[in-house]
Design an enzyme around this catalytic site. Structure first.
Site, PDB file in Angstrom:
ATOM      1  N   ILE A  57     -30.615  67.616 -23.684  1.00 61.07           N
ATOM      2  CA  ILE A  57     -29.368  67.647 -24.461  1.00 61.07           C
ATOM      3  C   ILE A  57     -29.625  68.392 -25.775  1.00 61.07           C
ATOM      4  CG2 ILE A  57     -27.527  66.232 -25.488  1.00 61.07           C
ATOM      5  CD1 ILE A  57     -27.826  65.798 -22.431  1.00 61.07           C
ATOM      6  N   LYS A  87     -40.101  55.229 -22.827  1.00 57.85           N
ATOM      7  CA  LYS A  87     -38.830  55.317 -22.102  1.00 57.85           C
ATOM      8  C   LYS A  87     -38.915  54.591 -20.750  1.00 57.85           C
ATOM      9  CE  LYS A  87     -36.558  57.566 -25.245  1.00 57.85           C
ATOM     10  NZ  LYS A  87     -35.413  56.951 -25.913  1.00 57.85           N
ATOM     11  N   TYR A 142     -44.078  59.029 -25.431  1.00 59.82           N
ATOM     12  CA  TYR A 142     -42.617  59.031 -25.253  1.00 59.82           C
ATOM     13  C   TYR A 142     -42.253  58.558 -23.840  1.00 59.82           C
ATOM     14  CZ  TYR A 142     -37.840  60.982 -25.409  1.00 59.82           C
ATOM     15  OH  TYR A 142     -36.476  61.159 -25.375  1.00 59.82           O
ATOM     16  N   SER A 178     -34.702  58.105 -20.956  1.00 62.00           N
ATOM     17  CA  SER A 178     -34.857  59.557 -20.737  1.00 62.00           C
ATOM     18  C   SER A 178     -35.332  59.781 -19.306  1.00 62.00           C
ATOM     19  CB  SER A 178     -35.915  60.112 -21.695  1.00 62.00           C
ATOM     20  OG  SER A 178     -36.295  61.418 -21.288  1.00 62.00           O
ATOM     21  N   ARG A 214     -26.643  60.504 -36.218  1.00 67.02           N
ATOM     22  CA  ARG A 214     -27.024  61.895 -35.909  1.00 67.02           C
ATOM     23  C   ARG A 214     -27.095  62.127 -34.414  1.00 67.02           C
ATOM     24  NH1 ARG A 214     -31.938  64.281 -36.461  1.00 67.02           N
ATOM     25  NH2 ARG A 214     -33.106  62.432 -37.040  1.00 67.02           N
ATOM     26  N   ASP A 256     -34.842  50.471 -40.566  1.00 66.44           N
ATOM     27  CA  ASP A 256     -35.911  50.983 -39.698  1.00 66.44           C
ATOM     28  C   ASP A 256     -35.929  50.057 -38.482  1.00 66.44           C
ATOM     29  OD1 ASP A 256     -38.230  51.503 -38.301  1.00 66.44           O
ATOM     30  OD2 ASP A 256     -39.438  51.871 -40.084  1.00 66.44           O
ATOM     31  N   GLY A 274     -29.330  54.563 -34.599  1.00 59.23           N
ATOM     32  CA  GLY A 274     -29.392  56.025 -34.698  1.00 59.23           C
ATOM     33  C   GLY A 274     -28.011  56.623 -34.514  1.00 59.23           C
ATOM     34  N   ALA A 309     -44.006  56.710 -21.818  1.00 60.14           N
ATOM     35  CA  ALA A 309     -44.308  55.275 -21.671  1.00 60.14           C
ATOM     36  C   ALA A 309     -43.233  54.433 -22.354  1.00 60.14           C
ATOM     37  CB  ALA A 309     -45.689  54.966 -22.252  1.00 60.14           C
TER      38      ALA A 309
HETATM   39  P1  NDP Z   1     -32.180  63.054 -32.875  1.00 63.07           P
HETATM   40  O1  NDP Z   1     -33.569  63.364 -33.333  1.00 63.07           O
HETATM   41  O2  NDP Z   1     -31.118  64.074 -33.053  1.00 63.07           O
HETATM   42  O3  NDP Z   1     -31.687  61.679 -33.559  1.00 63.07           O
HETATM   43  C1  NDP Z   1     -32.526  60.555 -33.567  1.00 63.07           C
HETATM   44  C2  NDP Z   1     -31.769  59.381 -34.145  1.00 63.07           C
HETATM   45  O4  NDP Z   1     -32.648  58.241 -34.195  1.00 63.07           O
HETATM   46  C3  NDP Z   1     -31.275  59.637 -35.560  1.00 63.07           C
HETATM   47  O5  NDP Z   1     -30.010  59.068 -35.726  1.00 63.07           O
HETATM   48  C4  NDP Z   1     -32.300  58.906 -36.404  1.00 63.07           C
HETATM   49  O6  NDP Z   1     -31.767  58.466 -37.629  1.00 63.07           O
HETATM   50  C5  NDP Z   1     -32.640  57.708 -35.520  1.00 63.07           C
HETATM   51  N1  NDP Z   1     -33.933  57.141 -35.849  1.00 63.07           N
HETATM   52  C6  NDP Z   1     -35.163  57.708 -35.707  1.00 63.07           C
HETATM   53  N2  NDP Z   1     -36.119  56.875 -36.159  1.00 63.07           N
HETATM   54  C7  NDP Z   1     -35.489  55.751 -36.593  1.00 63.07           C
HETATM   55  C8  NDP Z   1     -35.933  54.534 -37.171  1.00 63.07           C
HETATM   56  N3  NDP Z   1     -37.214  54.267 -37.382  1.00 63.07           N
HETATM   57  N4  NDP Z   1     -35.002  53.597 -37.495  1.00 63.07           N
HETATM   58  C9  NDP Z   1     -33.675  53.859 -37.311  1.00 63.07           C
HETATM   59  N5  NDP Z   1     -33.200  54.985 -36.761  1.00 63.07           N
HETATM   60  C10 NDP Z   1     -34.098  55.925 -36.407  1.00 63.07           C
HETATM   61  O7  NDP Z   1     -32.329  62.649 -31.343  1.00 63.07           O
HETATM   62  P2  NDP Z   1     -31.274  62.712 -30.149  1.00 63.07           P
HETATM   63  O8  NDP Z   1     -29.920  62.470 -30.634  1.00 63.07           O
HETATM   64  O9  NDP Z   1     -31.575  63.927 -29.358  1.00 63.07           O
HETATM   65  O10 NDP Z   1     -31.781  61.459 -29.272  1.00 63.07           O
HETATM   66  C11 NDP Z   1     -31.116  60.212 -29.233  1.00 63.07           C
HETATM   67  C12 NDP Z   1     -31.737  59.372 -28.134  1.00 63.07           C
HETATM   68  O11 NDP Z   1     -31.621  60.065 -26.887  1.00 63.07           O
HETATM   69  C13 NDP Z   1     -33.241  59.136 -28.345  1.00 63.07           C
HETATM   70  O12 NDP Z   1     -33.564  57.833 -27.944  1.00 63.07           O
HETATM   71  C14 NDP Z   1     -33.879  60.159 -27.422  1.00 63.07           C
HETATM   72  O13 NDP Z   1     -35.155  59.773 -27.011  1.00 63.07           O
HETATM   73  C15 NDP Z   1     -32.884  60.180 -26.272  1.00 63.07           C
HETATM   74  N6  NDP Z   1     -32.974  61.391 -25.465  1.00 63.07           N
HETATM   75  C16 NDP Z   1     -32.646  62.631 -25.984  1.00 63.07           C
HETATM   76  C17 NDP Z   1     -32.745  63.758 -25.185  1.00 63.07           C
HETATM   77  C18 NDP Z   1     -32.398  65.120 -25.675  1.00 63.07           C
HETATM   78  O14 NDP Z   1     -32.528  66.069 -24.889  1.00 63.07           O
HETATM   79  N7  NDP Z   1     -31.926  65.294 -26.901  1.00 63.07           N
HETATM   80  C19 NDP Z   1     -33.207  63.666 -23.798  1.00 63.07           C
HETATM   81  C20 NDP Z   1     -33.533  62.336 -23.364  1.00 63.07           C
HETATM   82  C21 NDP Z   1     -33.399  61.249 -24.171  1.00 63.07           C
HETATM   83  P3  NDP Z   1     -32.358  58.993 -39.052  1.00 63.07           P
HETATM   84  O15 NDP Z   1     -32.263  60.474 -39.046  1.00 63.07           O
HETATM   85  O16 NDP Z   1     -31.474  58.354 -40.058  1.00 63.07           O
HETATM   86  O17 NDP Z   1     -33.762  58.458 -39.102  1.00 63.07           O
END
Ligand code: NDP
Length: 246
Positions: free
Chosen positions: A187, A158, A154, A141, A15, A62, A12, A156
């Site tokens: 965030i 994390k 979610y 998280s 983004r 994926d 990921g 579970a």
């Molecule tokens: P975003 O939704 O902004 O980004 C999610 C990322 O995960 C993207 O890069 C997306 O890529 C990738 N992704 C999702 N599904 C898949 C998949 N099946 N295979 C490959 N890549 C995948 O989320 P955040 O940046 O906010 O979150 C990043 C991490 O931080 C996550 O694990 C989230 O749970 C954790 N987190 C975030 C918090 C927050 O407040 N934002 C708080 C606590 C934890 P693509 O778009 O290409 O699918």
């Protein structure tokens, strides 16, 4: 903190928090292999990474599918010849109250958040074992620490990542591989954009430091765990949350 000559994998990494992690590790000198499902943002972020004069490899994967993860690991190893740092960051939410949550939404969140971390770790750790060094950083998280109404799947996933982090730390410590988890609070990213202003105001009231976090707050913590400065820390969960979990 210097990561010159290191190779980091960021799931990921195209983004949100993952993108900032990719750019921060690249600025410290690491080459980056990033994956995600969206080809346009993979390409864009890869071009930004290369501005730091390091190599970048962006692959559509994926993370919940074992054959795709294994093929990704093969490509990374063929391209860079090694991997020093693995950041398991990719994640999704599919929120609902437990009583209304579908089995599909449970399975999707557990697969993309938790199973992916197992698959990625298994695919890359054997190369770290041969090198007798490695850094694995799992983005969990605070919801995995304290639970949250409306996020049974979610929370579970994390909490599962925390158990996996501690076990990975114990299994690979003798090979000089550390594994730590970072638990972000709130965030500002696409994941949290959908929350209305009222909800955000209520959340801010629960944050002792009094403001929402930014992606750089998480990326800086990842940089520390990726560097030699953290060499004596393993199996830990660090909340980066403005004090929400104290
Ligand atoms: P975003 O939704 O902004 O980004 C999610 C990322 O995960 C993207 O890069 C997306 O890529 C990738 N992704 C999702 N599904 C898949 C998949 N099946 N295979 C490959 N890549 C995948 O989320 P955040 O940046 O906010 O979150 C990043 C991490 O931080 C996550 O694990 C989230 O749970 C954790 N987190 C975030 C918090 C927050 O407040 N934002 C708080 C606590 C934890 P693509 O778009 O290409 O699918």
């Amino acid at each position: 903190m210097n990561l010159n000559g290191k190779v980091a994998v960021v799931t990921g990494g195209n983004r949100g928090i993952g993108k900032d992690i990719s750019l921060t590790l690249a600025k410290a000198g690491a080459s980056i292999a990033l994956c995600g499902t969206n080809e346009a943002t993979l390409k864009e972020t890869s071009a930004e990474i290369e501005k730091s004069s390091v190599k970048s490899l962006a692959v559509k994967v994926d993370v919940s599918k074992a054959p795709e993860v294994e093929a990704f690991a093969k490509t990374v190893l063929e391209t860079f010849g090694k991997v020093d740092i693995l950041v398991n960051n990719a994640g999704i939410t599919k929120d609902n109250l437990l009583i209304r949550m579908s089995e599909q939404d449970w399975d999707d969140v557990l697969s993309i958040n938790l199973k992916s971390t197992f698959l990625m770790t298994k695919a890359f750790v054997r190369h770290m074992m041969k090198a007798r060094q490695g850094r694995i950083i799992n983005i969990t998280s605070i919801v995995g620490v304290r639970g949250n109404a409306g996020q049974a799947n979610y929370a579970a996933s994390k909490a599962g990542m925390i158990g996996l982090t501690k076990t990975t730390a114990r299994e690979f410590a003798s090979r000089n591989i550390t594994c730590n988890a970072i638990a972000p609070g709130f965030i500002q990213t696409d994941m949290t954009k959908a929350l209305g202003d009222k909800v955000k105001e209520e959340l801010i009231q629960q944050i002792p430091l009094g403001f929402l976090g930014e992606t750089s707050d998480i990326a800086n913590a990842v940089l520390f765990f990726a560097s030699d400065d953290s060499r004596y820390i393993t199996g830990q969960v660090i909340c980066v949350d403005g004090g929400m979990v104290i």
